[in-house]
Scaffold this active site. Structure first.
Site, PDB file in Angstrom:
ATOM      1  N   ASP A 479       0.820  -1.216   0.000  1.00  0.00           N
ATOM      2  CA  ASP A 479       0.000   0.000   0.000  1.00  0.00           C
ATOM      3  C   ASP A 479       0.855   1.267   0.000  1.00  0.00           C
ATOM      4  O   ASP A 479       2.058   1.229   0.301  1.00  0.00           O
ATOM      5  CB  ASP A 479      -0.926  -0.018   1.231  1.00  0.00           C
ATOM      6  CG  ASP A 479      -2.288   0.602   0.942  1.00  0.00           C
ATOM      7  OD1 ASP A 479      -2.376   1.450   0.031  1.00  0.00           O
ATOM      8  OD2 ASP A 479      -3.249   0.235   1.636  1.00  0.00           O
ATOM      9  N   ASP A 548     -10.603   1.928  -3.595  1.00  0.00           N
ATOM     10  CA  ASP A 548     -11.192   1.701  -2.268  1.00  0.00           C
ATOM     11  C   ASP A 548     -12.709   1.723  -2.340  1.00  0.00           C
ATOM     12  O   ASP A 548     -13.384   1.358  -1.377  1.00  0.00           O
ATOM     13  CB  ASP A 548     -10.722   2.788  -1.292  1.00  0.00           C
ATOM     14  CG  ASP A 548      -9.383   2.430  -0.669  1.00  0.00           C
ATOM     15  OD1 ASP A 548      -8.933   1.285  -0.845  1.00  0.00           O
ATOM     16  OD2 ASP A 548      -8.794   3.301  -0.003  1.00  0.00           O
TER      17      ASP A 548
HETATM   18  C1  GLA Z   1      -5.751   1.825   2.011  1.00  0.00           C
HETATM   19  C2  GLA Z   1      -6.157   0.664   1.143  1.00  0.00           C
HETATM   20  C3  GLA Z   1      -7.242  -0.134   1.810  1.00  0.00           C
HETATM   21  C4  GLA Z   1      -6.754  -0.613   3.153  1.00  0.00           C
HETATM   22  C5  GLA Z   1      -6.302   0.564   3.995  1.00  0.00           C
HETATM   23  C6  GLA Z   1      -5.649   0.098   5.265  1.00  0.00           C
HETATM   24  O1  GLA Z   1      -6.747   2.769   2.097  1.00  0.00           O
HETATM   25  O2  GLA Z   1      -6.572   1.101  -0.109  1.00  0.00           O
HETATM   26  O3  GLA Z   1      -7.620  -1.219   1.003  1.00  0.00           O
HETATM   27  O4  GLA Z   1      -5.706  -1.531   2.971  1.00  0.00           O
HETATM   28  O5  GLA Z   1      -5.372   1.373   3.303  1.00  0.00           O
HETATM   29  O6  GLA Z   1      -5.221   1.151   6.050  1.00  0.00           O
END
Ligand code: GLA
Length: 740
Positions: A479, A548
């Site tokens: 990430d 997301d």
């Molecule tokens: C980001 C990712 C999510 C999740 C969060 C965790 O927003 O896109 O899928 O993994 O971080 O903090």
């Protein structure tokens, strides 16, 4: 496939079955662009651009008369401050601050294969027979700077790739202010431009508009490609559709700050350019040094936008993605993020995993919150050791338990970040990326690590290695949850103008080392969803969490936009709970499944809270997907109805290689009441093959389905009360199989 040089006309022709690309040298030294488009035969490739005395154009000193001018000549790689009044592709400054760049043709080389670009992601060939490369050597004679332009043509794709190398053969250091990777001039401006813009949770919205005079730029000044713009631009004829007409696409294989410019000048010539964004870039090139600029993919289609996308999908699938997982069916995963967020215990994770194993999942992914003392997003990034309070028996035990249930185990990391509240920060505040003497901004309460510094990269590599050597990990979600700001380095030897690019080189180095040392691990790229979903990352990580936003209706747009440039095998798509956490919408489980199974299917919810009926639906979806995932992930994808056309519906189809099997999806967002039934024409089938639809007795010829079409009805949904044809958020899935 061939590259021809015509000595008489001093011109070059790159061609394969699908396209031609031509350039020529005018008046001995000026490199002109003469053609890019559908394949033509190999003659007349010198420039026949009509010259003429145009007032207020200027004429180079080496060419007498008033006709020849770089102000109007269609060019391949313009320098600056030399009488071409359009945007330059290359600029440098001498140490005294003076600037003037005139790149003159010096020579060429043609060779089989494709050269490797050190330290950068790139398309590759497996044998030299797959491609040929033309290297054009340009020289700025005053400074001794040589610029090498590389053009590769592949046997199989309607694609040319370009990259640029700068070599300082002079005696003094210069400062490169701008070095784009491609520049090309069209002699017309009657195009629409197409770009993929967006924001967090709204990635890759297709925007199309006629171009007009001036410079239109999409770019990134955020250290990363970002949610806001894909490093992509296309020029299409105004009558080009999804299925017909010409389009030229330009896509940058790079994950940092980029610029994509479209300029129309007073003569309605169009210049398209792509490369590293010059805004935060200033690179000192000492005598003898070489700078390598990343690669641009130029794709041509005369079968509309689908034709362009399919060409990119094939190129990226076969010649960009690497490693063990390239052609492997991708696992159906369960991720705990939207199910638990930070609030989980070992027991909770095990109970979700237990349920997942019963429903047929392949992979369990433990998301954020397993390390340091991370119970919210305020701390612990940089402390990559297990949080014993949450997981008292450690990661290894958990992973083994999950694997004993017949699933693989995956783990979340955010390796490029550091929290102020972390052991790493307390020990090494000088590892935060920030301009000297600046106060760095926080993003999601975190800072970026300075990947310019070798010690920083080494530390993160060692920390990850410790876990990967101890715990059986099959998958990593990588990430990246903020953009770069106050760009610079605290390290005294690192120049701030080089930081944004060197950061990306550092990231690529770390990814190269990890993927080399742990080839069995499937890497999924993520940046708050699809904030760094670019071809550069695809070279290292075959998958990306596309957004997301997991709402099925939003996903119709996100996945359609993504499919414009990215192969389906790369696109993570999850079913999540309703009301949806990003939009509050309540969609049917059937539609959520039908949307998510049009990418790499996953689920991101607490499976233990599902009713028995819902579990049965999930089980059926997974079973169905596993049966057809190779068709979905690696078949040919065609968009049929785009959600961006303002319609209340979306439709697409996946067709296998010999067109004996296809999966058609149709989605209707809202029910308007008392409407007619739409007829949809399928695409991509074999016209004279006969198909059965689902298990019906009726058989149809491909040309019937593609010309006459079929009446679609998106309902009833099996998982809801039977509402017949009515109801919002409906979807239809049809399997077409060839009958003998
Ligand atoms: C980001 C990712 C999510 C999740 C969060 C965790 O927003 O896109 O899928 O993994 O971080 O903090």
């Amino acid at each position: 496939m061939n590259i021809f040089y015509n000595e008489q006309t001093n011109s070059f022709h790159l061609t394969n079955e699908k396209l031609s690309y031509q350039l020529s040298v005018e008046n001995e030294v000026f490199l002109a662009h003469t053609y890019f488009g559908k394949r033509i035969e190999n003659n007349h490739s010198e420039s026949d651009y009509p010259l003429g005395n145009r007032l207020f154009s200027v004429n180079p000193s080496s060419v007498p008369g008033r006709e020849f001018s770089v102000s109007t000549l269609p060019q391949e790689y313009p320098g600056n401050n030399n009488g071409d009044f359009r945007e330059s592709a290359f600029e440098f400054r001498y140490q005294d601050g003076s600037f003037h760049t005139q790149l003159h043709y010096k020579g060429y080389e043609i060779f089989d294969g494709k050269p490797h670009l050190d330290g950068l992601p790139q398309t590759y060939v497996r044998s030299d027979k797959e491609a040929q490369t033309l290297k054009m050597i340009l020289l700025d004679s005053l400074s001794g700077i040589e610029v090498h332009l590389f053009y590769t043509i592949f046997e199989q794709y309607a694609v040319i790739t370009r990259s640029v190398q700068v070599i300082n053969k002079g005696r003094e250091a210069v400062s490169i202010e701008k070095v784009l990777s491609a520049s090309i001039d069209f002699d017309r401006a009657n195009f629409d431009s197409i770009q993929l813009s967006g924001g967090w949770a709204r990635e890759r919205e297709i925007e199309r508009s006629p171009i007009f005079r001036g410079v239109h730029k999409t770019d990134s000044k955020r250290g990363t490609t970002s949610h806001a713009y894909q490093p992509f631009v296309a020029l299409a004829n105004s009558n080009t559709t999804e299925h017909t007409g010409e389009v030229y696409g330009f896509h940058f294989i790079y994950s940092g700050e980029f610029t994509a410019n479209v300029e129309v000048n007073e003569y309605k010539q169009t210049r398209v350019q792509m490369g590293i964004n010059p805004e935060h870039f200033q690179w000192t090139l000492d005598a003898g040094e070489v700078f390598q600029a990343p690669e641009v993919v130029m794709v041509y289609s005369d079968t509309g936008l689908n034709g362009m996308s399919q060409e990119l999908h094939r190129l990226y699938q076969n010649q960009l993605i690497r490693g063990e997982h390239q052609f492997k069916e991708r696992p159906v995963l369960i991720n705990n993020w939207e199910g638990t967020y930070f609030d989980f215990t070992e027991e909770k994770i095990e109970s979700i995993a237990e349920e997942a194993s019963k429903l047929g999942f392949d992979l369990f992914v433990l998301d954020d919150g397993w390390f340091g003392k991370r119970n919210d997003d305020l701390s612990s990034l940089g402390d990559w050791f297990v949080n014993k309070e949450k997981l008292p028996n450690g990661l290894k035990t958990l992973a083994e338990k999950i694997r004993s249930k017949g699933m693989k185990f995956g783990l979340w990391f955010e390796p490029e970040m550091i929290s102020e509240d972390s052991d790493l920060y307390r020990e090494h505040p000088e590892w935060v990326l920030k301009a000297k003497n600046s106060l760095p901004s926080r993003g999601r309460e975190q800072y970026m690590l300075d990947f310019n510094q070798r010690a920083v990269r080494q530390n993160i590599f060692e920390q990850m290695k410790k876990i990967l050597d101890d715990v059986p990990i099959d998958y990593i979600k990588w990430d990246f949850n903020r953009n770069m700001s106050e760009i610079g380095s605290q390290h005294p030897d690192i120049r701030d103008g080089e930081v944004a690019h060197r950061y990306i080189l550092g990231l690529y180095e770390l990814l190269e080392n990890l993927t080399r040392d742990y080839p069995h691990i499937l890497f999924e790229n993520c940046s708050g969803g699809g904030g760094r979903y670019d071809p550069g990352m695809l070279y290292y990580m075959p998958q990306t969490w596309a957004s997301d936003n997991s709402d099925a209706v939003s996903r119709l747009e996100i996945q359609t936009g993504t499919s414009l440039v990215m192969p389906i095998s790369s696109m993570g798509a999850h079913v999540s709970a309703v009301p949806n956490h990003q939009t509050g919408r309540l969609t049917s489980l059937k539609m959520r499944g039908d949307v998510a199974m049009s990418g790499n299917l996953g689920y991101e919810l607490d499976l233990t809270t599902l009713t028995d009926r819902e579990k049965a639906v999930v089980k059926e979806q997974i079973m169905f997907y596993k049966k057809f995932r190779s068709l979905i992930q690696f078949g040919t994808f065609h968009r049929i109805i785009s959600p961006f056309d303002g319609a209340n519906e979306t439709s697409w189809i996946f067709v296998n290689e010999n067109k004996s099997e296809a999966l058609f999806y149709y989605y209707r967002i809202l029910d308007k009441g008392n409407t007619g039934r739409p007829r949809v024409k399928l695409v991509g089938l074999d016209p004279i093959k006969k198909y059965r639809i689902n298990d019906s007795e009726q058989q149809y010829f491909g040309n019937e389905l593609m010309n006459k079409g079929i009446y679609v009805h998106a309902g009833p949904a099996k998982d809801e009360q039977n509402q017949g044809y009515h109801g919002d958020f409906r979807s239809l899935r049809l399997l077409l199989t060839e009958v003998d």
